[in-house]
Design a protein around this motif. Sequence first.
Motif, PDB file in Angstrom:
ATOM      1  N   PRO A 116      -5.798   5.539 -11.260  1.00 30.15           N
ATOM      2  CA  PRO A 116      -5.592   5.267  -9.840  1.00 30.15           C
ATOM      3  C   PRO A 116      -5.726   3.774  -9.557  1.00 30.15           C
ATOM      4  N   LEU A 117      -4.955   3.304  -8.579  1.00 31.80           N
ATOM      5  CA  LEU A 117      -4.983   1.894  -8.216  1.00 31.80           C
ATOM      6  C   LEU A 117      -6.265   1.582  -7.453  1.00 31.80           C
ATOM      7  N   THR A 118      -6.948   0.533  -7.874  1.00 27.00           N
ATOM      8  CA  THR A 118      -8.230   0.155  -7.275  1.00 27.00           C
ATOM      9  C   THR A 118      -8.025  -0.436  -5.889  1.00 27.00           C
ATOM     10  N   GLY A 119      -8.791   0.070  -4.898  1.00 25.76           N
ATOM     11  CA  GLY A 119      -8.767  -0.514  -3.569  1.00 25.76           C
ATOM     12  C   GLY A 119      -7.591  -0.107  -2.716  1.00 25.76           C
TER      13      GLY A 119
ATOM     14  N   GLU B  73     -12.584  -6.661  -7.738  1.00 31.60           N
ATOM     15  CA  GLU B  73     -12.160  -6.094  -9.025  1.00 31.60           C
ATOM     16  C   GLU B  73     -11.050  -6.922  -9.673  1.00 31.60           C
ATOM     17  N   LYS B  74     -10.136  -7.464  -8.843  1.00 29.98           N
ATOM     18  CA  LYS B  74      -8.996  -8.262  -9.319  1.00 29.98           C
ATOM     19  C   LYS B  74      -8.204  -7.530 -10.399  1.00 29.98           C
TER      20      LYS B  74
ATOM     21  N   LEU C 274      -3.446  -5.487  -7.539  1.00 24.67           N
ATOM     22  CA  LEU C 274      -3.019  -6.666  -6.783  1.00 24.67           C
ATOM     23  C   LEU C 274      -1.499  -6.738  -6.688  1.00 24.67           C
ATOM     24  N   LEU C 275      -0.817  -6.384  -7.769  1.00 20.85           N
ATOM     25  CA  LEU C 275       0.645  -6.371  -7.744  1.00 20.85           C
ATOM     26  C   LEU C 275       1.147  -5.338  -6.744  1.00 20.85           C
ATOM     27  N   ALA C 276       0.546  -4.155  -6.766  1.00 20.56           N
ATOM     28  CA  ALA C 276       0.960  -3.104  -5.835  1.00 20.56           C
ATOM     29  C   ALA C 276       0.712  -3.524  -4.397  1.00 20.56           C
ATOM     30  N   ALA C 277      -0.454  -4.096  -4.116  1.00 22.29           N
ATOM     31  CA  ALA C 277      -0.779  -4.522  -2.752  1.00 22.29           C
ATOM     32  C   ALA C 277       0.183  -5.608  -2.270  1.00 22.29           C
ATOM     33  N   ALA C 278       0.396  -6.622  -3.104  1.00 22.82           N
ATOM     34  CA  ALA C 278       1.285  -7.723  -2.717  1.00 22.82           C
ATOM     35  C   ALA C 278       2.714  -7.231  -2.521  1.00 22.82           C
ATOM     36  N   THR C 279       3.141  -6.303  -3.361  1.00 21.75           N
ATOM     37  CA  THR C 279       4.515  -5.786  -3.276  1.00 21.75           C
ATOM     38  C   THR C 279       4.700  -4.925  -2.043  1.00 21.75           C
ATOM     39  N   LEU C 280       3.790  -4.013  -1.816  1.00 19.33           N
ATOM     40  CA  LEU C 280       3.946  -3.060  -0.719  1.00 19.33           C
ATOM     41  C   LEU C 280       3.802  -3.712   0.645  1.00 19.33           C
ATOM     42  N   LEU C 281       3.084  -4.834   0.717  1.00 18.59           N
ATOM     43  CA  LEU C 281       2.864  -5.493   2.005  1.00 18.59           C
ATOM     44  C   LEU C 281       3.790  -6.685   2.246  1.00 18.59           C
TER      45      LEU C 281
END
Length: 563
Positions: free
Chosen positions: A2-5, A207-208, A213-220
């Motif tokens: 699962p993706l963290t955060g 956690e970095k 981070l890639l998922a968060a940056a991409t989705l937003l």
Amino acid sequence: MPLTGIANENEFYSDHYLDAILTQDLKGVAKEWLETSDEKTPDKALGRLRPDYFRLLDRLKRLDDPAEQLQQQRAFFEQILTILGYQWQPQLKVLDSDHFLPIIAEVTRNNGTQKLWVIEGFNNTSEPLDVLSLTLQNEQYQFAENLEGDTLENSTLEDLLTDHIFAEDNPPRWVILISLDQLVLIDRHKWNASRLLRFDLAQLLEEKDKDSLLAAATLLHRNHTCPADGTALLDTLDENSHRHTYSVSESLKFALREAIKLLGNEAIEYRKTVSKKQVFSSDEQKERGEQEIDPNELKIECLRWVYRLLFVFYIEARPELGYAPMGSDVYREGYSLETLRDLEQTELISTEDESGYYIDTCIRRLFALLWSGYPEEAKQLNLLEPGEFSAQPIHNTFHLPALKSHLFDPKRTKMLNGVKFRNRVLQRVLELMSLSQKGKSRRGRISYAQLGVNQLGEVYEGLLSLSAFFAEEDLYEVKPEKEPDERSELEVGYFVPARRLDEFKKSELVIDPETKKDPRKHEQGKFIFRACGAGPTKKRQLLHAPIFNGMFGEIRPQRVVKR
């Protein structure tokens, strides 16, 4: 993993897709960013905010002035939004209700209509708070001079979305809520179902994790929510999610249909050979409209039995739900379904191995424990609060909360309570429910932790639509001439008695998948569980599936949301 955060609330995307597929689908984005940047890709730039973020949190604890707190917060928000491709542009929007709404960024179409708004939540406490619960504060309106009109102070952001923003005549498609604790991505089309993506800033930056981070940056990112032209990446991902959800659901539906058919036929065999009871109705009973065994009732009981297994797989894969004490060695190694799952491909050497009832005994004991709870005396000793359990063994035992639901009620499987399933049958059922279908690719373990509640519900509804009946005589399966010889068990089946075979061409006969040459035969007395239709030449509906509701009772492992 699962993706963290990142919390996928109420399945914004399917849980399976977000946990197992999304990271692969984003590899193209990562590659494109690397090719068009100087190593300062949005995901890496987001990760570099870690020291600034935690210094800001520490600094805000020492500030008492809300206006200064807001100023410090906004400086950090500007950094985040710039990384995500949005232009920092604090302003007041006049809503259709004549209220003023402060936003900090927007994306509009060429004609000026709104595509996306970014709204800040102001948390002036030292405790993390849900951004949806935050209210607009007076300080958020201070940048507007000579403000005349109604503000929306003290309204929660959640209420603003429902009562004002999405109630506009031309509302934005997307809304991003941002606070010191989290960002939330909301799609107007999914808001009524409370489906959203929540990004925990502290966890992401602490956690970095690269994938997260890639998922968060991409989705937003603006380029993926509101591209200048073409289809938004988020819509493409949504289509991928639906496609993979359908694929997994179809695979599980196939497995469960086959499992129900196996249990139904085994119940008939046990009643006939072991209990020495009548199985099929006599001609006199048929004339009186009586049935010795109702095939639809047998179908419902087998469906319930299989869904008990599925539900146990699900709660054991997700101990955080608070049902299965997988932290207890006693439960995990002695009672859990996960342990029996390891027998799925164990070779049964002797007749005793094949015809024994070891797996049946273990499963029924587990069902009984789940229904009654364990230990029953725990409540009397005040060791447990209602619904609580201990993940760690206490005095070499464990705790199970009683699941008093329709699903585990023994009174609802009266027919199956009087039979036993042989090891070879239940081993096959466990294999079907544990491993993906045979095909060109290698078979893999089904991860129930990645299955969403919506998928389980869709599979359940699909199985209810299938029909159950007994072959009162030898039946052969036929098909329209132009359809392929190989037919899925989930496709509509057409059945005719042996005496009518000469009415059909060879090209209209379904070939037996085992022999690859003979017509497919269903022997007299067989329990058939299929979607059924009329034969290719005589359009007569064979039977209809009854509607059945209420299997789960109060058991709904699903988050309850305000709306």
